[in-house]
Scaffold this active site. Structure first.
Site, mmCIF file in Angstrom:
data_model
loop_
_atom_site.group_PDB
_atom_site.id
_atom_site.type_symbol
_atom_site.label_atom_id
_atom_site.label_comp_id
_atom_site.label_asym_id
_atom_site.label_seq_id
_atom_site.Cartn_x
_atom_site.Cartn_y
_atom_site.Cartn_z
ATOM 1 N N ASP A 33 0.346 -41.533 -10.006
ATOM 2 C CA ASP A 33 0.340 -42.982 -10.192
ATOM 3 C C ASP A 33 1.302 -43.679 -10.902
ATOM 4 O OD1 ASP A 33 -0.742 -42.251 -12.411
ATOM 5 O OD2 ASP A 33 -2.674 -42.932 -12.069
ATOM 6 N N ASN B 66 -14.762 -43.147 -16.704
ATOM 7 C CA ASN B 66 -15.475 -43.262 -15.471
ATOM 8 C C ASN B 66 -15.322 -42.163 -14.563
ATOM 9 O OD1 ASN B 66 -13.071 -44.114 -14.372
ATOM 10 N ND2 ASN B 66 -13.429 -46.088 -13.554
ATOM 11 N N HIS C 74 -13.291 -41.172 -13.346
ATOM 12 C CA HIS C 74 -11.588 -41.317 -12.083
ATOM 13 C C HIS C 74 -10.262 -40.496 -12.149
ATOM 14 C CE1 HIS C 74 -8.817 -44.219 -14.796
ATOM 15 N NE2 HIS C 74 -8.130 -43.201 -14.197
ATOM 16 N N GLU D 277 -10.656 -44.949 -8.375
ATOM 17 C CA GLU D 277 -11.810 -45.244 -9.277
ATOM 18 C C GLU D 277 -13.088 -45.050 -8.822
ATOM 19 O OE1 GLU D 277 -11.505 -46.159 -12.135
ATOM 20 O OE2 GLU D 277 -9.895 -48.200 -12.323
HETATM 21 C C1 GLP Z 1 -4.979 -42.898 -16.114
HETATM 22 C C2 GLP Z 1 -4.312 -41.674 -15.843
HETATM 23 C C3 GLP Z 1 -5.504 -40.647 -15.495
HETATM 24 C C4 GLP Z 1 -5.512 -40.143 -16.258
HETATM 25 C C5 GLP Z 1 -6.875 -41.264 -17.016
HETATM 26 C C6 GLP Z 1 -6.670 -40.519 -18.771
HETATM 27 O O1 GLP Z 1 -5.718 -44.873 -16.185
HETATM 28 N N1 GLP Z 1 -4.462 -42.601 -15.084
HETATM 29 O O2 GLP Z 1 -4.103 -40.327 -14.627
HETATM 30 O O3 GLP Z 1 -5.782 -38.756 -16.591
HETATM 31 O O4 GLP Z 1 -6.840 -42.689 -16.811
HETATM 32 O O5 GLP Z 1 -6.472 -40.850 -19.213
HETATM 33 P P1 GLP Z 1 -6.172 -40.337 -20.997
HETATM 34 O O6 GLP Z 1 -5.694 -39.434 -20.535
HETATM 35 O O7 GLP Z 1 -5.446 -41.386 -21.812
HETATM 36 O O8 GLP Z 1 -8.076 -40.618 -21.737
#
Ligand code: GLP
Length: 261
Positions: free
Chosen positions: A83, A152, A154, A159
């Site tokens: 993304d 959440n 995702h 989302e």
């Molecule tokens: C982000 C990304 C995800 C990632 C997730 C967890 O927003 N878009 O690909 O896996 O949220 O992030 P973190 O590892 O900082 O908890």
């Protein structure tokens, strides 16, 4: 380190490996990524704090190789990120392109064409999402998809609510996600872009192997829901249960709400 293959009651989907801590989990994941690179796999890569120790361990492994072994491996590197934020150019420090440059491309001296991400400043983000999905398809799809887990539920930026067949698209981020990712924007959720382009659950589930990495106590409950509750749109990552080759690497803290085994 404890490995727990398919537990009996209730059955966990996929193969779960519980490492002692985040560093040990990262070491396991980095080894799998290196093996995939050795096979010439197309990698699906993720961003986020969970991936920082993973990429540090991967850098360490690759930089420890003899130059004659490392050079051909890096020359055939092909990866697609999950993304990117809409509205951020690749040189914006909060962009995922900048994260990937800092974590992997610069330290490993990878050619820019090796690492692909959606273009956050494309004139038409919907069209950019379609272009990105087509580029991925032209490369033969993803062999190994690395995934983190949003607080959440995702996955990528899919989302909730989100079904299992959502395509690569431009979508609006939730307030929860913008709050969660504010640290990279001076702590201000309002400074986090409101829209992003993400591979969909469709492209993610089409990858040949999924490698989900989850660390830290704060993710224990959402990990339990992801793996143990019936798949549902409210927890987009729960669709991963349907994948025949789901590998899950967690640390003990994240595994706290899973049944002992
Ligand atoms: C982000 C990304 C995800 C990632 C997730 C967890 O927003 N878009 O690909 O896996 O949220 O992030 P973190 O590892 O900082 O908890």
């Amino acid at each position: 380190m404890i490995t727990a293959p398919l537990l009996p009651s209730p059955p966990l989907p996929g193969h779960l490996l519980v490492a002692a801590d985040a560093a040990a989990a990262a070491a396991v994941v980095a080894e799998r990524l290196e093996q995939a690179l050795q096979r010439g796999a197309v990698l699906g890569l993720a961003t986020g704090r969970t991936m920082e120790p993973v990429y540090a361990a991967l850098r360490g492994r690759l930089l420890a190789l003899a130059p004659a072994e490392r050079a051909p491996l890096l020359a055939r590197w092909r990866s697609f990120n999950l993304d990117e934020y809409v509205g951020l150019a690749a040189d914006h420090p909060g962009s995922f392109a900048a994260f990937m440059r800092q974590q992997l491309a610069d330290p490993l001296a990878l050619a820019p064409r090796c690492l692909q991400l959606p273009d956050g400043v494309a004139a038409d983000p919907d069209q950019e999402a379609r272009r990105y999905a087509a580029a991925l398809q032209a490369a033969g799809g993803i062999d190994l998809q690395l995934l983190g887990l949003g607080s959440n539920g995702h996955v990528g930026f899919n989302e909730p609510p989100c079904g299992p067949e959502a395509p690569c698209r431009c979508l609006e981020l939730s307030t929860a996600t913008r709050r969660q990712n504010a640290a990279a924007f001076g702590g201000d959720p309002a400074a986090v872009p409101a829209w992003a382009i993400t591979l969909g659950t469709a492209e993610i589930l089409a990858a040949r192997v999924l490698l989900l990495v989850v660390t830290g106590e704060a993710k224990a409950e959402i990990l339990r829901r992801t793996l143990l509750e019936p798949p549902c749109p409210e927890v987009p990552a729960s669709w991963l249960q349907r994948h025949p080759r789901l590998q899950v690497v967690v640390d003990r803290a994240a595994a706290a709400a899973l049944p002992p085994g």
